[in-house]
Enzyme design. Structure first.
Site, PDB file in Angstrom:
ATOM      1  N   GLY A  81       0.997   8.363 -29.387  1.00  0.00           N
ATOM      2  CA  GLY A  81       0.104   7.204 -29.365  1.00  0.00           C
ATOM      3  C   GLY A  81       0.097   6.531 -28.007  1.00  0.00           C
ATOM      4  O   GLY A  81       0.833   6.885 -27.085  1.00  0.00           O
ATOM      5  N   GLY A  83       1.196   4.347 -25.572  1.00  0.00           N
ATOM      6  CA  GLY A  83       2.402   3.573 -25.327  1.00  0.00           C
ATOM      7  C   GLY A  83       2.240   2.488 -24.294  1.00  0.00           C
ATOM      8  O   GLY A  83       3.003   1.518 -24.286  1.00  0.00           O
ATOM      9  N   ARG A  84       1.269   2.633 -23.399  1.00  0.00           N
ATOM     10  CA  ARG A  84       1.024   1.577 -22.411  1.00  0.00           C
ATOM     11  C   ARG A  84      -0.466   1.442 -22.093  1.00  0.00           C
ATOM     12  O   ARG A  84      -0.836   1.028 -21.009  1.00  0.00           O
ATOM     13  CB  ARG A  84       1.830   1.826 -21.134  1.00  0.00           C
ATOM     14  N   GLY A 116       5.772  -0.786 -21.839  1.00  0.00           N
ATOM     15  CA  GLY A 116       4.320  -0.737 -21.875  1.00  0.00           C
ATOM     16  C   GLY A 116       3.654  -1.106 -20.572  1.00  0.00           C
ATOM     17  O   GLY A 116       2.429  -1.268 -20.523  1.00  0.00           O
ATOM     18  N   ASP A 244      -1.427  15.997 -25.696  1.00  0.00           N
ATOM     19  CA  ASP A 244      -1.869  14.610 -25.822  1.00  0.00           C
ATOM     20  C   ASP A 244      -2.523  14.121 -24.542  1.00  0.00           C
ATOM     21  O   ASP A 244      -3.072  13.007 -24.523  1.00  0.00           O
ATOM     22  CB  ASP A 244      -0.698  13.695 -26.197  1.00  0.00           C
ATOM     23  N   ASN A 245      -2.491  14.916 -23.479  1.00  0.00           N
ATOM     24  CA  ASN A 245      -3.168  14.566 -22.236  1.00  0.00           C
ATOM     25  C   ASN A 245      -4.446  15.367 -22.022  1.00  0.00           C
ATOM     26  O   ASN A 245      -4.976  15.394 -20.915  1.00  0.00           O
ATOM     27  CB  ASN A 245      -2.237  14.788 -21.033  1.00  0.00           C
TER      28      ASN A 245
END
Length: 484
Positions: A81, A83-84, A116, A244-245
């Site tokens: 998810g 995160g920042r 974050g 995820d990227n």
């Protein structure tokens, strides 16, 4: 800025609402007028600054962090998810909507004990590479601004917090589909909901049915292959090709320890967290396919395996053909009408042999290609030859290249065409570092100059000739961290 909130309203359960913490003493470090035009903004003002710094609510904005999973360095992480990164919504521009995200605005439920925050150096690097890739004609997310502050954050040492304002056609990643495929309940319903939303928003020409799903996945394969081909052609190493990227739209996404090649090395590693070279420059084509295979696994509840495999089998051909198209343009070659397969093999061999020669002779990748803009392709004494020490090997290659190229009727025009596809300026890591050091000292001038330079990478810009030189000794082969 006018927002719509399609993701927020149509996909409850796919995100968590959050509140940005804001920045103390926010100030503009960088601003992209090109990015501003995408979402209908004019010049920055203080109200916008406070809103994008997270200190004031922007009208119409929602604040949420998306949830997804992903394969990180080959291992599956079930819950990642944002995160920042905090998304405000989709800002409406003259040619469509762009997600607006504040990267570094504080913790979310997915920060995994992190703060974050983004440090200034990483915010500046993401801003610069987003805009640099776009002007190199590589598909990418964009950046609107970097906002600095006097808020201290700790990494290896104390640094100052900053926010990159990211613009994306979509923030949906391969990892979104992986997450909902592996959820315990309602996996198929959630996957269907997410896929239908993706089609309606970004592929409106496709129907939300079996035929549309098949066509969509083949398009994702094609777009990913073309993206990786672009990276290989311009000499760009992403550094962290986790699933995820990976953008579902085939855009360059989530920049960390990236690098453009200086001296050509097929096995160049830009990420010090990747000692085994999983994401080395030359590994990117294979990793692109590996990531697509993970996406295909997640989609098996919706798309038959035979259709997924057929689409995956098209990846290599799509990548090679697009790579060939880009590299032929760099070399000034045109495909012939006859025996296309043999010519493809010949041209790939010419490209491969030239990059081998670049590596053997420790040549700068970008500068070597740029030399084709001053090359007389009919001369037996090529000016390009001066850069090589392995002269016999170069002469053999150049003779075969000339035979393949044939007669060039208008040399100046041919040279000008090479300069329109072979950039003179790239975002070298040492240039980014010099701009960051200046910003840390309170001087944003070098950052502004570098940003403007990278907006015209194919132009000569004689006043900035020094920016095209190979790195000084300290700047050669810089390896970055994930917080860089």
């Amino acid at each position: 800025m006018r927002f719509k909130q399609d993701f927020f309203t149509q996909l409850p359960g796919f995100y968590s609402q959050v509140q940005p913490l804001g920045l103390s003493n926010p100030h503009w470090l960088a601003w992209s007028q090109d990015g501003a035009q995408l979402i209908g903004l004019q010049q920055p003002d203080d109200n916008l600054l406070q809103g994008l710094a997270g200190n004031a609510k922007l009208e119409g904005a929602r604040y949420y962090a998306q949830v997804y999973s992903g394969h990180q360095f080959g291992g599956y992480s079930p819950r990642l998810g944002d995160g920042r990164s905090i998304i405000l919504g989709e800002a409406m521009g003259p040619d469509g909507a762009w997600d607006v995200a504040l990267k570094g605005a504080g913790p979310t439920p997915y920060s995994r004990q992190g703060d974050g925050r983004a440090v200034m150096r990483s915010a500046v690097r993401e801003f610069l590479v987003s805009e640099a890739l776009h002007h190199l004609q590589v598909p990418t997310t964009r950046a609107l601004a970097v906002i600095g502050s006097d808020l201290p954050v700790w990494r290896e040492t104390q640094e100052s917090a900053a926010i990159t304002v990211r613009l994306a056609r979509s923030h949906i990643r391969f990892g979104h589909f992986e997450y909902f495929c592996h959820s315990e309940r309602g996996a198929t319903a959630k996957l269907t909901q997410l896929l239908n939303f993706t089609l309606e928003q970004h592929y409106p020409h496709l129907s939300c049915d079996a035929a549309g799903y098949r066509a969509w996945f083949r398009q994702v394969v094609r777009d990913t292959a073309r993206l990786v081909a672009h990276w290989q052609a311009v000499g760009f190493a992403h550094g962290v090709m986790n699933t995820d990227n990976m953008s579902i739209l085939g855009d360059s996404f989530d920049f960390g320890p990236f690098a453009f090649l200086d001296t050509f090395k097929e096995d160049f590693i830009c990420n010090h967290s990747d000692p085994e070279g999983r994401y080395a420059f030359g590994q990117q084509p294979g990793i692109g396919l590996w990531n697509l295979q993970r996406l295909a696994q997640a989609l098996t509840p919706l798309i038959p395996s035979d259709d997924l495999i057929a689409a995956l089998n098209s990846y290599q051909g799509e990548l090679v053909q697009h790579y060939l198209q880009l590299m032929r343009a760099k070399l000034g070659l045109t495909p012939g009408a006859d025996n296309q397969t043999q010519q493809d093999e010949t041209d790939l061999q010419l490209v491969g042999e030239l990059t081998v020669l670049m590596e053997q002779n420790q040549l700068d990748y970008t500068n070597t290609w740029r030399r084709f803009g001053s090359l007389d392709p009919g001369s037996k004494h090529s000016s390009l030859r001066d850069d090589f020490t392995h002269l016999a090997a170069f002469d053999s290659w150049f003779g075969r290249y000339q035979a393949r190229l044939g007669q060039v009727a208008d040399v100046p025009r041919w040279q000008a065409e090479r300069n329109r596809v072979n950039p003179k300026y790239i975002l070298r890591n040492y240039l980014a570092q010099e701009a960051i050091v200046a910003v840390e000292a309170g001087d944003t001038g070098p950052l502004t100059v570098l940003h403007q330079l990278l907006r015209r990478p194919f132009d000569e810009q004689p006043e900035h000739e020094a920016f095209a030189k190979r790195p000084p000794e300290w700047g050669q082969g810089l390896i970055m961290s994930c917080s860089s």
